[in-house]
Motif scaffolding. Structure first.
Motif, PDB file in Angstrom:
ATOM      1  N   LEU A   9       0.830  -1.213   0.000  1.00 26.37           N
ATOM      2  CA  LEU A   9       0.000   0.000   0.000  1.00 26.37           C
ATOM      3  C   LEU A   9       0.862   1.260   0.000  1.00 26.37           C
ATOM      4  CD1 LEU A   9      -2.966   0.992   0.099  1.00 26.37           C
ATOM      5  CD2 LEU A   9      -2.704   1.148   2.587  1.00 26.37           C
ATOM      6  N   THR A  10       0.647   2.098  -1.005  1.00 29.42           N
ATOM      7  CA  THR A  10       1.302   3.402  -1.072  1.00 29.42           C
ATOM      8  C   THR A  10       0.225   4.478  -1.143  1.00 29.42           C
ATOM      9  OG1 THR A  10       1.486   3.262  -3.493  1.00 29.42           O
ATOM     10  CG2 THR A  10       3.379   2.525  -2.210  1.00 29.42           C
ATOM     11  N   VAL A  11       0.455   5.560  -0.406  1.00 32.44           N
ATOM     12  CA  VAL A  11      -0.562   6.614  -0.279  1.00 32.44           C
ATOM     13  C   VAL A  11       0.112   7.980  -0.292  1.00 32.44           C
ATOM     14  CG1 VAL A  11      -2.291   7.628   1.276  1.00 32.44           C
ATOM     15  CG2 VAL A  11      -2.174   5.147   0.999  1.00 32.44           C
ATOM     16  N   GLU A  16       0.838  21.975   0.824  1.00 27.56           N
ATOM     17  CA  GLU A  16       1.128  23.254   0.178  1.00 27.56           C
ATOM     18  C   GLU A  16       2.284  23.145  -0.807  1.00 27.56           C
ATOM     19  OE1 GLU A  16       1.736  26.423   2.908  1.00 27.56           O
ATOM     20  OE2 GLU A  16      -0.268  26.293   3.781  1.00 27.56           O
ATOM     21  N   GLU A  17       3.256  22.305  -0.466  1.00 27.30           N
ATOM     22  CA  GLU A  17       4.444  22.181  -1.321  1.00 27.30           C
ATOM     23  C   GLU A  17       4.217  21.267  -2.519  1.00 27.30           C
ATOM     24  OE1 GLU A  17       4.379  21.478   1.944  1.00 27.30           O
ATOM     25  OE2 GLU A  17       5.224  23.366   2.697  1.00 27.30           O
ATOM     26  N   GLY A  18       3.067  20.588  -2.542  1.00 27.55           N
ATOM     27  CA  GLY A  18       2.781  19.667  -3.637  1.00 27.55           C
ATOM     28  C   GLY A  18       2.239  18.349  -3.104  1.00 27.55           C
ATOM     29  N   THR A  19       2.550  17.266  -3.779  1.00 26.93           N
ATOM     30  CA  THR A  19       2.088  15.944  -3.364  1.00 26.93           C
ATOM     31  C   THR A  19       3.176  15.244  -2.555  1.00 26.93           C
ATOM     32  OG1 THR A  19       0.676  15.731  -5.319  1.00 26.93           O
ATOM     33  CG2 THR A  19       1.257  13.709  -4.179  1.00 26.93           C
ATOM     34  N   SER A  47      -1.620   7.050  11.397  1.00 26.74           N
ATOM     35  CA  SER A  47      -3.007   7.476  11.215  1.00 26.74           C
ATOM     36  C   SER A  47      -3.392   7.498   9.739  1.00 26.74           C
ATOM     37  CB  SER A  47      -3.225   8.860  11.834  1.00 26.74           C
ATOM     38  OG  SER A  47      -3.116   8.807  13.248  1.00 26.74           O
ATOM     39  N   THR A  48      -2.439   7.803   8.872  1.00 25.25           N
ATOM     40  CA  THR A  48      -2.710   7.762   7.435  1.00 25.25           C
ATOM     41  C   THR A  48      -3.134   6.360   7.020  1.00 25.25           C
ATOM     42  OG1 THR A  48      -1.164   9.554   6.946  1.00 25.25           O
ATOM     43  CG2 THR A  48      -1.689   8.055   5.134  1.00 25.25           C
ATOM     44  N   LEU A  49      -2.494   5.351   7.577  1.00 26.94           N
ATOM     45  CA  LEU A  49      -2.878   3.965   7.293  1.00 26.94           C
ATOM     46  C   LEU A  49      -4.325   3.722   7.696  1.00 26.94           C
ATOM     47  CD1 LEU A  49      -2.168   1.056   6.464  1.00 26.94           C
ATOM     48  CD2 LEU A  49      -1.385   0.686   8.808  1.00 26.94           C
ATOM     49  N   ALA A  50      -4.683   4.164   8.899  1.00 24.84           N
ATOM     50  CA  ALA A  50      -6.048   3.958   9.395  1.00 24.84           C
ATOM     51  C   ALA A  50      -7.076   4.622   8.485  1.00 24.84           C
ATOM     52  CB  ALA A  50      -6.169   4.510  10.816  1.00 24.84           C
ATOM     53  N   TYR A  51      -6.832   5.884   8.146  1.00 20.78           N
ATOM     54  CA  TYR A  51      -7.813   6.635   7.363  1.00 20.78           C
ATOM     55  C   TYR A  51      -7.852   6.191   5.901  1.00 20.78           C
ATOM     56  CZ  TYR A  51      -8.724   9.596  11.350  1.00 20.78           C
ATOM     57  OH  TYR A  51      -9.097  10.043  12.601  1.00 20.78           O
ATOM     58  N   SER A  52      -6.748   5.700   5.397  1.00 24.78           N
ATOM     59  CA  SER A  52      -6.730   5.187   4.023  1.00 24.78           C
ATOM     60  C   SER A  52      -7.567   3.916   3.915  1.00 24.78           C
ATOM     61  CB  SER A  52      -5.291   4.910   3.567  1.00 24.78           C
ATOM     62  OG  SER A  52      -4.535   6.099   3.549  1.00 24.78           O
ATOM     63  N   ILE A  53      -7.467   3.053   4.923  1.00 23.25           N
ATOM     64  CA  ILE A  53      -8.283   1.834   4.933  1.00 23.25           C
ATOM     65  C   ILE A  53      -9.762   2.196   5.019  1.00 23.25           C
ATOM     66  CG2 ILE A  53      -8.829  -0.267   6.223  1.00 23.25           C
ATOM     67  CD1 ILE A  53      -5.880  -0.260   7.190  1.00 23.25           C
ATOM     68  N   ALA A  54     -10.073   3.223   5.811  1.00 22.75           N
ATOM     69  CA  ALA A  54     -11.468   3.624   6.005  1.00 22.75           C
ATOM     70  C   ALA A  54     -12.040   4.399   4.820  1.00 22.75           C
ATOM     71  CB  ALA A  54     -11.596   4.457   7.274  1.00 22.75           C
ATOM     72  N   GLY A  55     -11.154   4.979   3.979  1.00 23.04           N
ATOM     73  CA  GLY A  55     -11.627   5.679   2.781  1.00 23.04           C
ATOM     74  C   GLY A  55     -11.711   7.180   2.902  1.00 23.04           C
ATOM     75  N   HIS A  56     -10.879   7.794   3.734  1.00 22.68           N
ATOM     76  CA  HIS A  56     -10.889   9.259   3.874  1.00 22.68           C
ATOM     77  C   HIS A  56     -10.458   9.893   2.539  1.00 22.68           C
ATOM     78  CE1 HIS A  56     -10.170  13.286   5.301  1.00 22.68           C
ATOM     79  NE2 HIS A  56     -10.531  12.954   6.529  1.00 22.68           N
ATOM     80  N   PRO A  57     -11.235  10.862   2.033  1.00 21.84           N
ATOM     81  CA  PRO A  57     -10.941  11.443   0.713  1.00 21.84           C
ATOM     82  C   PRO A  57      -9.659  12.269   0.652  1.00 21.84           C
ATOM     83  CG  PRO A  57     -12.729  12.643   1.810  1.00 21.84           C
ATOM     84  CD  PRO A  57     -12.466  11.424   2.626  1.00 21.84           C
ATOM     85  N   LYS A  58      -9.118  12.622   1.823  1.00 18.60           N
ATOM     86  CA  LYS A  58      -7.893  13.419   1.848  1.00 18.60           C
ATOM     87  C   LYS A  58      -6.703  12.630   1.300  1.00 18.60           C
ATOM     88  CE  LYS A  58      -4.755  15.557   5.260  1.00 18.60           C
ATOM     89  NZ  LYS A  58      -4.570  15.847   6.704  1.00 18.60           N
ATOM     90  N   TYR A  59      -6.766  11.319   1.397  1.00 15.41           N
ATOM     91  CA  TYR A  59      -5.623  10.475   1.044  1.00 15.41           C
ATOM     92  C   TYR A  59      -5.856   9.767  -0.285  1.00 15.41           C
ATOM     93  CZ  TYR A  59      -4.722  11.378   5.940  1.00 15.41           C
ATOM     94  OH  TYR A  59      -4.520  12.013   7.136  1.00 15.41           O
ATOM     95  N   THR A  60      -4.820   9.733  -1.116  1.00 10.39           N
ATOM     96  CA  THR A  60      -4.902   9.101  -2.428  1.00 10.39           C
ATOM     97  C   THR A  60      -4.067   7.831  -2.442  1.00 10.39           C
ATOM     98  OG1 THR A  60      -5.171  11.248  -3.517  1.00 10.39           O
ATOM     99  CG2 THR A  60      -4.502   9.393  -4.901  1.00 10.39           C
TER     100      THR A  60
END
Length: 252
Positions: A9-11, A16-19, A47-60
């Protein structure tokens, strides 16, 4: 038996500085009845792992797979992930003005099960869970998390988990902001839910204090967006004694 399987999994997240790449290839499998603790310093991507699994739109999600019992989680909408059996206890639970705790819980249970719970049984179950979590019955008629203390919000998260009975529960720093008594009560709630339904638990934390109450089967050290070491409960004890310095020195 339920299985949450994460592979490569990569996210990324937009800043502000980009991606910015946050997760850099995470591999992890959580099965029914297992408790996995993910530990690491601030900013490591837990926390990024948690929210990515849950489907938070902030994370790609830019690569890898997440499946629950072989079903593609990443192809599901957020509500579909919840119906499939994923549960996220948030580090900072949000307030929902105008919606009472009792209405929220019953609506969520109905959505997940596809039918409304029998009222008499449901009221009894809610009362029993609230009593066990030392929650005042009056909380049922208050708006969700509105005016709740940090400890009250966390107890409400565990109340949801006990009543909704997910297959896999992701607990994002549930121990943050809790005093000793609240930590014990919340931990006992997690243990009760696990014993009652054999759910898999993915527990994200900075500190080992919650692991004195919720004993992990596996500990994963998370640094710079990936797992850098894995072990059993003894690894958490070592982290308590040594901290994360040696991992950070390796990354520098």
């Amino acid at each position: 038996m339920a299985t949450l399987e994460i592979r490569g999994l990569t996210v990324t997240v937009d800043v502000e500085e980009g991606t910015k790449e946050i997760l850099r290839g995470v591999d992890l499998t959580v099965k029914s009845g297992e408790t996995h603790a993910i530990m690491g310093p601030n900013g490591s991507g837990k926390s990024t792992l948690a929210y990515s699994i849950a489907g938070h739109p902030k994370y790609t999600v830019t690569g890898g797979t997440v499946t629950l019992d072989g079903e593609d989680v990443l192809a599901m909408k957020v509500d579909e992930r919840a119906r499939a059996g994923l549960f996220l206890a948030m580090q900072y639970p949000v307030e929902v003005p105008g919606v009472t705790v009792s209405n929220f819980l019953r609506t969520a249970k109905t959505a997940i099960d596809g039918q409304a719970p029998k009222l008499r049984t449901w009221v009894k179950d809610v009362k029993a869970s609230m009593d066990a979590l030392r929650m005042d019955p009056a909380f049922a008629e208050r708006n969700v998390n509105e005016g709740f203390s940090g400890g009250e919000k966390k107890r409400h998260e565990i109340l949801q988990m006990e009543l909704l009975k997910p297959k896999v529960a992701i607990l994002d720093e549930t121990d943050s902001g809790l005093d000793v008594d609240a930590l014990r009560i919340v931990s006992e709630g997690v243990n009760r839910a696990k014993e009652g339904t054999d759910i898999g638990v993915l527990l994200i934390t900075h500190y080992t204090r919650i692991l004195r109450y919720i004993r992990p089967d596996f500990v994963h050290v998370f640094v710079d967006g990936k797992i850098v070491e894995e072990g059993g409960p003894e690894l958490a004890d070592r982290l308590e004694a040594e901290g994360y310095d040696r991992y950070l020195a390796t990354q520098a």
